[in-house]
Scaffold this motif. Structure first.
Motif, mmCIF file in Angstrom:
data_model
loop_
_atom_site.group_PDB
_atom_site.id
_atom_site.type_symbol
_atom_site.label_atom_id
_atom_site.label_comp_id
_atom_site.label_asym_id
_atom_site.label_seq_id
_atom_site.Cartn_x
_atom_site.Cartn_y
_atom_site.Cartn_z
ATOM 1 N N LYS A 1 53.673 -9.782 -5.538
ATOM 2 C CA LYS A 1 52.362 -9.331 -6.004
ATOM 3 C C LYS A 1 51.289 -9.474 -4.921
ATOM 4 O O LYS A 1 50.184 -8.962 -5.064
ATOM 5 N N ALA A 2 51.616 -10.162 -3.860
ATOM 6 C CA ALA A 2 50.592 -10.475 -2.841
ATOM 7 C C ALA A 2 50.075 -9.220 -2.152
ATOM 8 O O ALA A 2 50.841 -8.304 -1.865
ATOM 9 N N SER A 3 48.760 -9.193 -1.896
ATOM 10 C CA SER A 3 48.242 -8.103 -1.062
ATOM 11 C C SER A 3 48.097 -8.619 0.373
ATOM 12 O O SER A 3 47.790 -9.789 0.601
ATOM 13 N N ILE A 4 48.329 -7.716 1.307
ATOM 14 C CA ILE A 4 48.295 -8.103 2.724
ATOM 15 C C ILE A 4 46.953 -7.655 3.288
ATOM 16 O O ILE A 4 46.628 -6.463 3.247
ATOM 17 N N ILE A 5 46.198 -8.606 3.817
ATOM 18 C CA ILE A 5 44.851 -8.301 4.303
ATOM 19 C C ILE A 5 44.841 -8.280 5.836
ATOM 20 O O ILE A 5 45.050 -9.323 6.471
ATOM 21 N N PRO A 6 44.571 -7.099 6.429
ATOM 22 C CA PRO A 6 44.514 -7.047 7.897
ATOM 23 C C PRO A 6 43.184 -7.583 8.412
ATOM 24 O O PRO A 6 42.128 -7.269 7.856
ATOM 25 N N CYS A 7 43.228 -8.404 9.451
ATOM 26 C CA CYS A 7 41.999 -9.024 9.976
ATOM 27 C C CYS A 7 41.828 -8.658 11.451
ATOM 28 O O CYS A 7 42.813 -8.508 12.187
ATOM 29 N N LYS A 8 40.564 -8.568 11.859
ATOM 30 C CA LYS A 8 40.278 -8.048 13.207
ATOM 31 C C LYS A 8 40.779 -8.983 14.326
ATOM 32 O O LYS A 8 40.903 -10.192 14.125
ATOM 33 N N THR A 9 41.033 -8.366 15.455
ATOM 34 C CA THR A 9 41.536 -9.113 16.622
ATOM 35 C C THR A 9 40.406 -9.900 17.278
ATOM 36 O O THR A 9 39.344 -9.347 17.558
ATOM 37 N N ILE A 10 40.651 -11.164 17.504
ATOM 38 C CA ILE A 10 39.652 -12.001 18.183
ATOM 39 C C ILE A 10 39.980 -12.044 19.680
ATOM 40 O O ILE A 10 41.124 -12.294 20.067
ATOM 41 N N ARG A 11 38.961 -11.775 20.494
ATOM 42 C CA ARG A 11 39.130 -11.751 21.955
ATOM 43 C C ARG A 11 38.258 -12.826 22.602
ATOM 44 O O ARG A 11 37.251 -13.238 22.010
ATOM 45 N N ASN A 12 38.634 -13.228 23.791
ATOM 46 C CA ASN A 12 37.756 -14.147 24.527
ATOM 47 C C ASN A 12 36.711 -13.327 25.300
ATOM 48 O O ASN A 12 36.692 -12.095 25.199
ATOM 49 N N LYS A 13 35.879 -14.040 26.070
ATOM 50 C CA LYS A 13 34.784 -13.348 26.779
ATOM 51 C C LYS A 13 35.320 -12.306 27.749
ATOM 52 O O LYS A 13 34.657 -11.322 28.057
ATOM 53 N N SER A 14 36.526 -12.526 28.258
ATOM 54 C CA SER A 14 37.126 -11.590 29.223
ATOM 55 C C SER A 14 37.865 -10.457 28.525
ATOM 56 O O SER A 14 38.623 -9.734 29.184
ATOM 57 N N LYS A 15 37.690 -10.365 27.213
ATOM 58 C CA LYS A 15 38.276 -9.272 26.400
ATOM 59 C C LYS A 15 39.786 -9.410 26.182
ATOM 60 O O LYS A 15 40.424 -8.507 25.646
ATOM 61 N N ILE A 16 40.362 -10.532 26.590
ATOM 62 C CA ILE A 16 41.792 -10.739 26.335
ATOM 63 C C ILE A 16 41.956 -11.166 24.872
ATOM 64 O O ILE A 16 41.231 -12.054 24.399
ATOM 65 N N ALA A 17 42.896 -10.525 24.163
ATOM 66 C CA ALA A 17 43.175 -10.933 22.784
ATOM 67 C C ALA A 17 43.769 -12.336 22.816
ATOM 68 O O ALA A 17 44.680 -12.609 23.602
ATOM 69 N N LEU A 18 43.235 -13.225 21.974
ATOM 70 C CA LEU A 18 43.772 -14.585 21.961
ATOM 71 C C LEU A 18 45.220 -14.544 21.510
ATOM 72 O O LEU A 18 45.581 -13.803 20.603
ATOM 73 N N SER A 19 46.054 -15.341 22.172
ATOM 74 C CA SER A 19 47.476 -15.392 21.843
ATOM 75 C C SER A 19 48.048 -16.708 22.359
ATOM 76 O O SER A 19 47.625 -17.196 23.417
ATOM 77 N N SER A 20 48.985 -17.252 21.608
ATOM 78 C CA SER A 20 49.607 -18.506 22.045
ATOM 79 C C SER A 20 50.259 -18.323 23.404
ATOM 80 O O SER A 20 50.318 -19.246 24.215
#
Ligand code: AMP
Length: 281
Positions: free
Chosen positions: A173-192
């Motif tokens: 029953k769960a709905s999947i909510i897409p959330c915006k990509t967070i970037r650092n000041k250098s525009k790199i998408a944060l990632s482990s």
């Protein structure tokens, strides 16, 4: 009153399925943020969204071995559970942190018959054999255990969001909510995985991200999109001395190759010093 109860959130750490069941049984408005740990601001943004939308928020940390098509990649995946717990506690927005062991997820039945359809073997599904089969399997299992009302996922991994949404559609029953990509000041998408980059690698990732943002903006005025993408890809590879696996414009609705910028995103996967990164713009 609502504010006060949120302020008093004390994160409960759950280490097995029995405790999970007991902890969640009283609640029917649970927001779920599945992660593989190495918590960063991207994860926190999903947690904040869940905290704003749902009565309770549960975060899971599980590095799922079955979704790694490369053993070395699994072994090298950055983990720091103590640091993660500290960060998550500090947010005061997580009610439950679930840290299952392999047996909690796979004990009853290790096998799965999930197959990615041929039409979906594109982008990362084309290059990381077995990866999304593992992702869908673990998400089905986690969702069954947690039984959330909403699942919060990052658009940074858009293909993952897209496949999970379709896979879970008729299963829960769960709905999947897409959330915006967070970037650092250098525009790199944060990632482990950014933790593995050295200073030079960070500079390259930043150059690529900034220029792909510009490139997408200009692409709207161009005609031969496929050709332009090829030229741009070659340019980045040569100039930055990196390997680009794919650079493709695809519709956000069905992920089919697109010839118009409107309603589409530019998907990229690339290697900097053997570290594989993905993004979309
Ligand atoms: P991971 O721990 O990498 O498996 O990611 C867990 C969730 O966080 C997934 O839904 C990701 O799409 C999401 N996520 C990862 N990085 C970002 C980011 N930079 N911005 C927003 N969401 C992200």
């Amino acid at each position: 009153m609502f504010y006060l109860s949120k302020f008093l959130i004390q994160m409960k750490i759950i280490l097995n399925n029995n405790s999970l069941y007991k902890a969640l049984r009283p609640f029917n408005d649970v927001g779920f943020v599945p992660t593989m740990g190495s918590i960063h601001e991207g994860h926190i943004s999903l947690i904040e969204r869940s905290n704003r939308t749902c009565k309770k928020t549960i975060v899971s940390i599980f590095v799922n071995p079955k979704q790694f098509n490369n053993k070395k990649d699994f072994k090298n995946y950055p983990t720091n559970i103590k640091k993660d717990i500290k960060i998550l506690k500090k947010t005061k927005k997580v009610d439950f942190l679930y840290i299952p062991k392999f047996k909690d997820i796979y004990n009853n039945n290790k096998k799965s018959n999930i197959k990615i359809a041929n039409k979906d073997k594109i982008l990362c599904a084309k290059y990381r054999k077995g990866h999304f089969e593992g992702v869908l399997d673990v998400m089905g299992r986690l969702t069954n255990l947690v039984n959330p009302k909403k699942i919060f996922m990052g658009k940074k991994d858009y293909q993952q969001y897209f496949l999970i949404k379709n896979y879970l559609k008729n299963k829960c029953k769960a709905s999947i909510i897409p959330c915006k990509t967070i970037r650092n000041k250098s525009k790199i998408a944060l990632s482990s995985r950014n933790n593995h980059l050295d200073l030079n690698g960070i500079k390259k990732a930043s150059f690529l991200s900034k220029n792909l943002i510009k490139f997408k903006r200009n692409l709207a005025n161009r005609k031969k999109i496929k050709q332009n993408l090829k030229i741009q890809m070659k340019y980045f590879e040569k100039f930055l001395k990196i390997k680009i696996e794919y650079l493709e414009l695809r519709s956000i609705k069905n992920l089919k190759i697109s010839n118009t910028v409107k309603g589409s995103r530019l998907f990229v996967a690339y290697y900097i010093d053997n570290i594989r990164l993905i993004d979309n713009f």
